[in-house]
Write a protein that holds these residues in place. Structure first.
Motif, PDB file in Angstrom:
ATOM      1  N   VAL A  25       0.925  -1.485  -0.072  1.00 19.82           N
ATOM      2  CA  VAL A  25      -0.094  -0.036  -0.171  1.00 19.82           C
ATOM      3  C   VAL A  25       1.051   1.250  -0.268  1.00 19.82           C
ATOM      4  CG1 VAL A  25      -1.570   1.502   1.285  1.00 19.82           C
ATOM      5  CG2 VAL A  25      -2.071  -1.404   1.038  1.00 19.82           C
ATOM      6  N   PRO A  26       1.890   1.325   0.985  1.00 16.10           N
ATOM      7  CA  PRO A  26       3.050   2.608   0.764  1.00 16.10           C
ATOM      8  C   PRO A  26       3.408   2.871  -0.642  1.00 16.10           C
ATOM      9  CG  PRO A  26       3.195   1.261   3.002  1.00 16.10           C
ATOM     10  CD  PRO A  26       2.374   0.522   1.932  1.00 16.10           C
ATOM     11  N   PHE A  27       3.791   1.655  -1.183  1.00 20.12           N
ATOM     12  CA  PHE A  27       4.381   1.918  -2.616  1.00 20.12           C
ATOM     13  C   PHE A  27       3.104   2.313  -3.681  1.00 20.12           C
ATOM     14  CE2 PHE A  27       7.574  -1.707  -2.371  1.00 20.12           C
ATOM     15  CZ  PHE A  27       8.306  -0.903  -1.418  1.00 20.12           C
ATOM     16  N   ARG A  28       1.930   1.926  -3.451  1.00 14.69           N
ATOM     17  CA  ARG A  28       1.042   2.267  -4.307  1.00 14.69           C
ATOM     18  C   ARG A  28       0.694   3.771  -4.175  1.00 14.69           C
ATOM     19  NH1 ARG A  28      -3.038  -2.742  -3.202  1.00 14.69           N
ATOM     20  NH2 ARG A  28      -1.170  -3.588  -2.614  1.00 14.69           N
ATOM     21  N   ARG A  29       0.804   4.037  -2.728  1.00 18.12           N
ATOM     22  CA  ARG A  29       0.338   5.747  -2.597  1.00 18.12           C
ATOM     23  C   ARG A  29       1.459   6.534  -2.987  1.00 18.12           C
ATOM     24  NH1 ARG A  29      -1.323   4.913   3.414  1.00 18.12           N
ATOM     25  NH2 ARG A  29       0.797   5.450   3.886  1.00 18.12           N
ATOM     26  N   PHE A  30       2.720   5.933  -2.902  1.00 17.71           N
ATOM     27  CA  PHE A  30       3.858   6.675  -3.470  1.00 17.71           C
ATOM     28  C   PHE A  30       3.807   6.862  -5.065  1.00 17.71           C
ATOM     29  CE2 PHE A  30       8.109   6.178  -5.693  1.00 17.71           C
ATOM     30  CZ  PHE A  30       8.426   7.394  -5.411  1.00 17.71           C
ATOM     31  N   VAL A  31       3.391   5.958  -5.623  1.00 14.65           N
ATOM     32  CA  VAL A  31       3.258   6.081  -6.916  1.00 14.65           C
ATOM     33  C   VAL A  31       2.084   6.763  -7.496  1.00 14.65           C
ATOM     34  CG1 VAL A  31       2.761   4.786  -9.170  1.00 14.65           C
ATOM     35  CG2 VAL A  31       4.429   4.116  -7.692  1.00 14.65           C
ATOM     36  N   LEU A  32       1.082   6.706  -6.890  1.00 15.61           N
ATOM     37  CA  LEU A  32      -0.206   7.909  -6.775  1.00 15.61           C
ATOM     38  C   LEU A  32       0.424   9.112  -6.691  1.00 15.61           C
ATOM     39  CD1 LEU A  32      -3.213   7.283  -7.359  1.00 15.61           C
ATOM     40  CD2 LEU A  32      -3.632   7.713  -4.906  1.00 15.61           C
ATOM     41  N   ARG A  33       1.169   9.446  -5.901  1.00 14.15           N
ATOM     42  CA  ARG A  33       1.709  10.831  -5.587  1.00 14.15           C
ATOM     43  C   ARG A  33       2.621  11.261  -6.697  1.00 14.15           C
ATOM     44  NH1 ARG A  33       3.416  15.080  -2.620  1.00 14.15           N
ATOM     45  NH2 ARG A  33       5.768  15.239  -2.331  1.00 14.15           N
ATOM     46  N   GLU A  34       3.419  10.284  -7.253  1.00 15.06           N
ATOM     47  CA  GLU A  34       4.287  10.653  -8.497  1.00 15.06           C
ATOM     48  C   GLU A  34       3.351  11.022  -9.626  1.00 15.06           C
ATOM     49  OE1 GLU A  34       8.185   9.493  -8.749  1.00 15.06           O
ATOM     50  OE2 GLU A  34       7.675  10.654  -6.949  1.00 15.06           O
ATOM     51  N   LEU A  35       2.236  10.293  -9.840  1.00 12.28           N
ATOM     52  CA  LEU A  35       1.444  10.327 -10.812  1.00 12.28           C
ATOM     53  C   LEU A  35       0.623  11.567 -10.917  1.00 12.28           C
ATOM     54  CD1 LEU A  35       0.878   8.138 -13.256  1.00 12.28           C
ATOM     55  CD2 LEU A  35      -1.223   7.642 -11.739  1.00 12.28           C
ATOM     56  N   THR A  36       0.536  12.391  -9.589  1.00  9.47           N
ATOM     57  CA  THR A  36      -0.321  13.701  -9.602  1.00  9.47           C
ATOM     58  C   THR A  36       0.801  14.407 -10.558  1.00  9.47           C
ATOM     59  OG1 THR A  36       0.904  14.328  -7.637  1.00  9.47           O
ATOM     60  CG2 THR A  36      -0.916  13.368  -7.278  1.00  9.47           C
ATOM     61  N   SER A  37       1.878  14.390 -10.807  1.00  8.27           N
ATOM     62  CA  SER A  37       2.760  15.536 -11.569  1.00  8.27           C
ATOM     63  C   SER A  37       2.158  15.609 -13.151  1.00  8.27           C
ATOM     64  CB  SER A  37       4.186  15.078 -11.705  1.00  8.27           C
ATOM     65  OG  SER A  37       4.363  13.652 -12.130  1.00  8.27           O
ATOM     66  N   THR A  88      -1.308  18.328  -3.003  1.00  7.84           N
ATOM     67  CA  THR A  88      -1.073  19.436  -1.932  1.00  7.84           C
ATOM     68  C   THR A  88      -1.188  18.864  -0.533  1.00  7.84           C
ATOM     69  OG1 THR A  88      -2.619  20.943  -3.207  1.00  7.84           O
ATOM     70  CG2 THR A  88      -2.296  21.376  -1.109  1.00  7.84           C
ATOM     71  N   VAL A  89      -2.100  17.900  -0.076  1.00  8.43           N
ATOM     72  CA  VAL A  89      -2.050  17.147   1.161  1.00  8.43           C
ATOM     73  C   VAL A  89      -0.843  16.703   1.404  1.00  8.43           C
ATOM     74  CG1 VAL A  89      -3.298  15.483   2.745  1.00  8.43           C
ATOM     75  CG2 VAL A  89      -4.597  17.314   1.263  1.00  8.43           C
ATOM     76  N   THR A  90      -0.426  15.721   0.553  1.00  7.78           N
ATOM     77  CA  THR A  90       0.874  15.127   0.836  1.00  7.78           C
ATOM     78  C   THR A  90       2.069  15.831   0.933  1.00  7.78           C
ATOM     79  OG1 THR A  90       1.112  14.378  -1.580  1.00  7.78           O
ATOM     80  CG2 THR A  90       0.251  12.914  -0.077  1.00  7.78           C
ATOM     81  N   SER A  91       2.138  17.038   0.131  1.00  9.52           N
ATOM     82  CA  SER A  91       3.329  17.912   0.241  1.00  9.52           C
ATOM     83  C   SER A  91       3.382  18.625   1.541  1.00  9.52           C
ATOM     84  CB  SER A  91       3.230  19.109  -0.808  1.00  9.52           C
ATOM     85  OG  SER A  91       3.126  18.559  -2.101  1.00  9.52           O
ATOM     86  N   ILE A  92       2.343  19.041   2.276  1.00  9.32           N
ATOM     87  CA  ILE A  92       2.125  19.692   3.369  1.00  9.32           C
ATOM     88  C   ILE A  92       2.608  18.644   4.531  1.00  9.32           C
ATOM     89  CG2 ILE A  92       0.708  20.496   5.215  1.00  9.32           C
ATOM     90  CD1 ILE A  92      -0.917  21.779   2.987  1.00  9.32           C
ATOM     91  N   GLN A  93       2.227  17.271   4.447  1.00  7.44           N
ATOM     92  CA  GLN A  93       2.718  16.348   5.649  1.00  7.44           C
ATOM     93  C   GLN A  93       4.294  16.106   5.247  1.00  7.44           C
ATOM     94  OE1 GLN A  93       0.162  13.234   3.954  1.00  7.44           O
ATOM     95  NE2 GLN A  93      -1.424  13.397   5.684  1.00  7.44           N
ATOM     96  N   LEU A  94       4.554  16.090   3.993  1.00  6.19           N
ATOM     97  CA  LEU A  94       5.971  15.684   3.888  1.00  6.19           C
ATOM     98  C   LEU A  94       6.931  16.924   4.383  1.00  6.19           C
ATOM     99  CD1 LEU A  94       7.782  13.910   2.269  1.00  6.19           C
ATOM    100  CD2 LEU A  94       7.855  15.347   0.238  1.00  6.19           C
ATOM    101  N   ALA A  95       6.347  18.387   3.968  1.00  2.00           N
ATOM    102  CA  ALA A  95       7.375  19.219   4.402  1.00  2.00           C
ATOM    103  C   ALA A  95       7.411  19.462   5.905  1.00  2.00           C
ATOM    104  CB  ALA A  95       6.567  20.728   3.873  1.00  2.00           C
ATOM    105  N   SER A  96       6.122  19.124   6.780  1.00  2.00           N
ATOM    106  CA  SER A  96       6.139  19.129   8.174  1.00  2.00           C
ATOM    107  C   SER A  96       6.998  18.021   8.645  1.00  2.00           C
ATOM    108  CB  SER A  96       4.866  19.249   8.476  1.00  2.00           C
ATOM    109  OG  SER A  96       4.137  17.881   8.291  1.00  2.00           O
ATOM    110  N   GLN A  97       7.403  17.164   7.864  1.00  2.00           N
ATOM    111  CA  GLN A  97       8.322  16.027   8.244  1.00  2.00           C
ATOM    112  C   GLN A  97       9.774  16.336   8.182  1.00  2.00           C
ATOM    113  OE1 GLN A  97       7.324  13.192  10.177  1.00  2.00           O
ATOM    114  NE2 GLN A  97       5.332  14.050  10.428  1.00  2.00           N
TER     115      GLN A  97
END
Lengths: 135, 122
Positions: A25-37, A88-97
């Protein structure tokens, strides 16, 4: 010298499955995030077409507005919006980490940082809406 | 082998554009998508909000042009960088790395030139 050495020494190359990113699941979410580009690129092109129409005069511009009214184009924008909001949501999560912020010698909690970024996003959106539509 | 150990000097430059474009698209794209793509068609905006005269007046302001340049161009480089590595790692196309990179960033550079020339003609 080094390359010769490399060729003589057996190198372990891990075999990676073709669709390795479907495995967890984390891999799939990662690829989904890459796909947003891809959707980001599509929207940049739509903005470019908007400006192109504007530069070609009133008739071309009003034709573009009619194109925006087509049901299929509205659906396309809903899909683009969903993808960009995930970005947007994942970028905010990522930046805060990634970024640690210290205030008066204390580390600011990550949730504060994420909330601050989210608030900044809301303010930026409100400014864009105000200048774009109402001013 | 020797070729791939060459330091990637352009990488930090493209990575910077990638990150900046990620931020711009994350923070500013949703508002534009909602306004132009959804609210206009749904009839939520005042009637003259997107009128030709109003929008031309808005875009002729140099500050708006600068904003629009950043808004369109940086996300193009964001996408170019991600698609470049998506092709290599997710689609597993490992050959012709330089062709893929040149095509991705090349498209972003073409978009940059188009954006600049269009904005200068408004």
């Amino acid at each position: 010298m080094r390359t010769e050495e490399r060729q003589r020494t057996p190198v372990f190359v891990r075999k990676v499955r073709r669709f390795w990113w479907l495995d967890t699941v984390p891999f799939r979410r990662f690829v989904l995030r890459e796909l947003t580009s891809v959707f980001v690129a599509v929207y940049s092109v739509i903005l470019l077409l908007f400006l192109l129409a504007l530069s070609r005069g009133r008739e071309a511009y009003e034709g573009f507005l009619r194109w925006l009214d087509l049901p299929g184009i509205v659906v396309l924008h809903v899909v683009i919006l969903a993808a960009v909001l995930y970005h947007t949501v994942t970028s905010i999560q990522l930046a805060s980490q990634i970024q640690e912020v210290r205030l008066g010698g204390k580390v600011l909690p990550r949730t504060f940082l994420a909330a601050g970024l989210a608030a900044g996003w809301v303010v930026a959106s409100a400014v864009v809406a105000y200048l774009h539509v109402w001013r | 082998m020797a070729k791939s150990t060459r330091p990637a000097r352009a990488e930090p430059f493209f990575w910077l554009l990638f990150t900046a474009g990620g931020g711009v698209s994350a923070f500013l794209f949703p508002a534009h998508i909602v306004i132009l793509g959804i609210a206009w068609a749904a009839g939520w905006l005042p009637d003259d909000a997107l009128s030709y005269d109003r929008i031309v007046g808005l875009v002729q302001n140099p500050l708006t042009k600068l904003y629009l340049f950043v808004l369109v161009v940086l996300p193009l480089f964001h996408a170019a960088h991600r698609i470049r590595y998506g092709i290599r790692h997710e689609l597993r196309v490992e050959e012709n790395k330089h062709v893929v990179a040149s095509a991705c960033y090349g498209a972003a550079f073409v978009g940059t030139a188009l954006t600049a020339s269009i904005l200068l003609r408004i």
